[in-house]
Scaffold this active site. Structure first.
Site, PDB file in Angstrom:
ATOM      1  N   TYR A 124       0.829  -1.200   0.000  1.00 44.66           N
ATOM      2  CA  TYR A 124       0.000   0.000   0.000  1.00 44.66           C
ATOM      3  C   TYR A 124       0.871   1.261   0.000  1.00 44.66           C
ATOM      4  O   TYR A 124       1.922   1.291   0.653  1.00 44.66           O
ATOM      5  CB  TYR A 124      -0.863   0.058   1.270  1.00 44.66           C
ATOM      6  CG  TYR A 124      -2.051  -0.870   1.271  1.00 44.66           C
ATOM      7  CD1 TYR A 124      -3.270  -0.456   0.737  1.00 44.66           C
ATOM      8  CD2 TYR A 124      -1.970  -2.132   1.842  1.00 44.66           C
ATOM      9  CE1 TYR A 124      -4.377  -1.299   0.766  1.00 44.66           C
ATOM     10  CE2 TYR A 124      -3.069  -2.976   1.866  1.00 44.66           C
ATOM     11  CZ  TYR A 124      -4.266  -2.553   1.334  1.00 44.66           C
ATOM     12  OH  TYR A 124      -5.356  -3.384   1.375  1.00 44.66           O
ATOM     13  N   TYR A 131      -1.064 -10.124   0.668  1.00 49.94           N
ATOM     14  CA  TYR A 131       0.068  -9.727   1.517  1.00 49.94           C
ATOM     15  C   TYR A 131      -0.099 -10.316   2.927  1.00 49.94           C
ATOM     16  O   TYR A 131      -1.211 -10.557   3.391  1.00 49.94           O
ATOM     17  CB  TYR A 131       0.192  -8.197   1.582  1.00 49.94           C
ATOM     18  CG  TYR A 131      -1.034  -7.490   2.099  1.00 49.94           C
ATOM     19  CD1 TYR A 131      -1.229  -7.283   3.466  1.00 49.94           C
ATOM     20  CD2 TYR A 131      -2.009  -7.017   1.217  1.00 49.94           C
ATOM     21  CE1 TYR A 131      -2.360  -6.633   3.931  1.00 49.94           C
ATOM     22  CE2 TYR A 131      -3.151  -6.372   1.671  1.00 49.94           C
ATOM     23  CZ  TYR A 131      -3.311  -6.179   3.037  1.00 49.94           C
ATOM     24  OH  TYR A 131      -4.435  -5.554   3.492  1.00 49.94           O
ATOM     25  N   ARG A 167      -3.644 -11.929   3.837  1.00 55.37           N
ATOM     26  CA  ARG A 167      -4.928 -11.407   3.357  1.00 55.37           C
ATOM     27  C   ARG A 167      -5.141 -11.875   1.927  1.00 55.37           C
ATOM     28  O   ARG A 167      -4.228 -11.781   1.100  1.00 55.37           O
ATOM     29  CB  ARG A 167      -4.927  -9.873   3.318  1.00 55.37           C
ATOM     30  CG  ARG A 167      -4.902  -9.068   4.579  1.00 55.37           C
ATOM     31  CD  ARG A 167      -6.088  -9.149   5.496  1.00 55.37           C
ATOM     32  NE  ARG A 167      -7.380  -9.609   5.038  1.00 55.37           N
ATOM     33  CZ  ARG A 167      -8.371  -8.852   4.557  1.00 55.37           C
ATOM     34  NH1 ARG A 167      -8.226  -7.565   4.418  1.00 55.37           N
ATOM     35  NH2 ARG A 167      -9.538  -9.362   4.219  1.00 55.37           N
ATOM     36  N   HIS A 170      -7.725  -8.181  -2.336  1.00 53.18           N
ATOM     37  CA  HIS A 170      -9.001  -7.490  -2.104  1.00 53.18           C
ATOM     38  C   HIS A 170      -8.915  -6.019  -2.483  1.00 53.18           C
ATOM     39  O   HIS A 170      -7.840  -5.427  -2.515  1.00 53.18           O
ATOM     40  CB  HIS A 170      -9.420  -7.607  -0.634  1.00 53.18           C
ATOM     41  CG  HIS A 170      -8.453  -6.950   0.313  1.00 53.18           C
ATOM     42  ND1 HIS A 170      -7.323  -7.582   0.775  1.00 53.18           N
ATOM     43  CD2 HIS A 170      -8.429  -5.713   0.867  1.00 53.18           C
ATOM     44  CE1 HIS A 170      -6.658  -6.778   1.575  1.00 53.18           C
ATOM     45  NE2 HIS A 170      -7.295  -5.620   1.654  1.00 53.18           N
ATOM     46  N   HIS A 193     -10.833  -2.437  -1.215  1.00 48.93           N
ATOM     47  CA  HIS A 193     -11.741  -1.823  -0.243  1.00 48.93           C
ATOM     48  C   HIS A 193     -12.753  -0.937  -0.964  1.00 48.93           C
ATOM     49  O   HIS A 193     -12.380  -0.186  -1.877  1.00 48.93           O
ATOM     50  CB  HIS A 193     -10.954  -0.953   0.741  1.00 48.93           C
ATOM     51  CG  HIS A 193     -10.015  -1.720   1.618  1.00 48.93           C
ATOM     52  ND1 HIS A 193     -10.373  -2.206   2.845  1.00 48.93           N
ATOM     53  CD2 HIS A 193      -8.719  -2.080   1.438  1.00 48.93           C
ATOM     54  CE1 HIS A 193      -9.343  -2.833   3.392  1.00 48.93           C
ATOM     55  NE2 HIS A 193      -8.324  -2.776   2.558  1.00 48.93           N
TER      56      HIS A 193
END
Lengths: 233, 190
Positions: free
Chosen positions: A99, A138, A148, A151, A153
């Site tokens: 991120y 990640y 995770r 995905h 958000h």
């Protein structure tokens, strides 16, 4: 008093929920004007590329790296009526699972052409579409190191605050979904499937972009669990 | 009384620790959007109407949460809701966990039965570790709140004070939110 299709607030398999959820059940009350009104966002807050994450952070017109995808679908209410003028904000990791955020401890490289956020507003038939790259999975600390699933958000504003929703879209076929404690915090197994974007080959095209379909239902004014309300409320 | 809906509403999922990227991108260093959503609930707040609210959200270990987002929604000074104003969005400070909002005091609403409902601001909270949002309200007047028929018959009179901010001058308010423990804030569901 559990909405089985909504996640449990306290779900010990997701460790940080233990100290970040109230010990008392939230108080069920009748909604007031504050819940059946809400902010409305006009299309003129949008730039042309806000729904194109491949280009909206680009330096010198270069594309973000990764498998390019469309994500599209309809936003509807519980009766299936389309919801127009819904502001949707999306954010995600880059193709390597990193991120663009000061608190992301990952040592994976940032993509200088990828910011990782976009926003758009549903059309009169409740439709939205955006272009992005498939995010990477990640690891994160939970019960030891866990992964995770890939995905994106999603944050949505309906026409009233009752409808405000933040959720995540997962990718059909991702084997990490099944063991994800955030997904599994939803007691109803069928409801978990509502979070999975489906591969949509009808949306792929000669631009070599793969399609995913993700429809979203926002709740209405019905107080679904009225019979559980405390006497007198 | 349960109405069967045709479709199940999409489940909530946590906003995660990196919600800033999508909701307050400039705080993540991403400046690509035209404007910042919810930067102020009202345009041109006059000095004599201005109030300032600040506070922290405490987790079960009594530590302030440094990665939460708070959205507030309120009516204007006459008790009316408009879809073009009254919304603000804040994130808690990465180091201290504090949030701050400059707004105006919302007016009282006249309810359908003609009674006056208390003045409050809705708080909508998400963060890592929260699978669903937490919704609470900051009320301005303890007596107003205690006499509200909605709460009168509920066995929560001793907890209602968790919905009242601390103030000395009615211009500056401290509204801390406690997720657990003796001071646990009342959260709502509808």
């Amino acid at each position: 008093m559990i909405k089985k299709h909504q996640p449990l607030r306290k779900f010990p398999d997701y460790k940080s929920s233990i100290i970040r959820s109230p010990d008392n059940e939230p108080l069920l009350i009748n909604f007031s004007n504050s819940e059946i009104t809400g902010p409305l966002f006009n299309k003129n807050i949008l730039n042309e590329n806000d729904n194109n994450l491949i280009l909206n952070f680009s330096k010198n017109g270069e594309k973000a790296l990764g498998q390019e995808i469309f994500v599209h679908g309809f936003v509807k209410d519980e009766n299936g009526s389309p919801l127009k003028d819904v502001l949707i904000e999306v954010w995600q990791a880059n193709a390597g699972g990193k991120y663009r955020h000061q608190n992301d401890p990952s040592n994976i490289k940032l993509d200088e052409n990828f910011g990782g956020c976009g926003r758009f507003i549903t059309s009169s038939d409740g439709y939205y579409i955006f272009k992005t790259i498939e995010p990477g999975a990640y690891p994160y600390p939970n019960r030891g190191v866990e992964w995770r699933p890939k995905h994106i958000h999603f944050s949505l504003f309906g026409s009233m605050f009752l409808q405000r929703l933040i959720t995540q879209m997962y990718f059909e076929g991702d084997p990490l979904i099944e063991s994800c404690p955030m997904v599994n915090s939803i007691p109803d197994i069928n409801a978990r499937k509502l979070l999975v974007g489906k591969l949509d080959l009808s949306k792929t095209d000669e631009e070599r972009i793969l399609g995913y379909r993700f429809d979203i239902i926002l709740r209405g004014k019905q107080q679904t669990y009225f019979e559980n309300k405390i006497e007198g409320s | 009384m349960v109405k069967i809906q045709k479709f199940t509403d999409t489940p909530s999922q946590t906003a995660g620790p990196f919600l800033h990227i999508g909701c307050t991108p400039s705080i993540a260093g991403i400046n690509i959007f035209k404007d910042v959503l919810g930067s102020t609930p009202f345009k041109n707040i006059s000095l004599n109407e201005e109030i300032n609210i600040k506070g922290k959200i405490y987790d079960g270990n009594n530590n302030p949460i440094t990665d939460a987002m708070i959205e507030t929604w309120q009516c204007d000074k006459n008790g009316k809701y408009f879809n073009y104003q009254g919304f603000s969005r804040r994130v808690t400070d990465f180091k201290t966990g504090e949030y701050q909002i400059k707004t105006i005091r919302p007016g009282n609403q006249i309810k359908e039965d003609g009674k006056i409902s208390p003045s409050y601001i809705l708080f909508w909270i998400v963060a890592r570790g929260m699978n669903r949002p937490l919704i609470t309200r900051m009320y301005f007047d303890e007596n107003e709140l205690k006499s509200d028929v909605m709460f009168k018959n509920l066995n929560i009179q001793d907890r209602l004070k968790t919905l009242i901010p601390y103030t000395e001058d009615k211009k500056h308010f401290v509204f801390d939110i406690h997720l657990q423990g003796k001071k646990e804030t009342i959260f709502f569901e509808f």
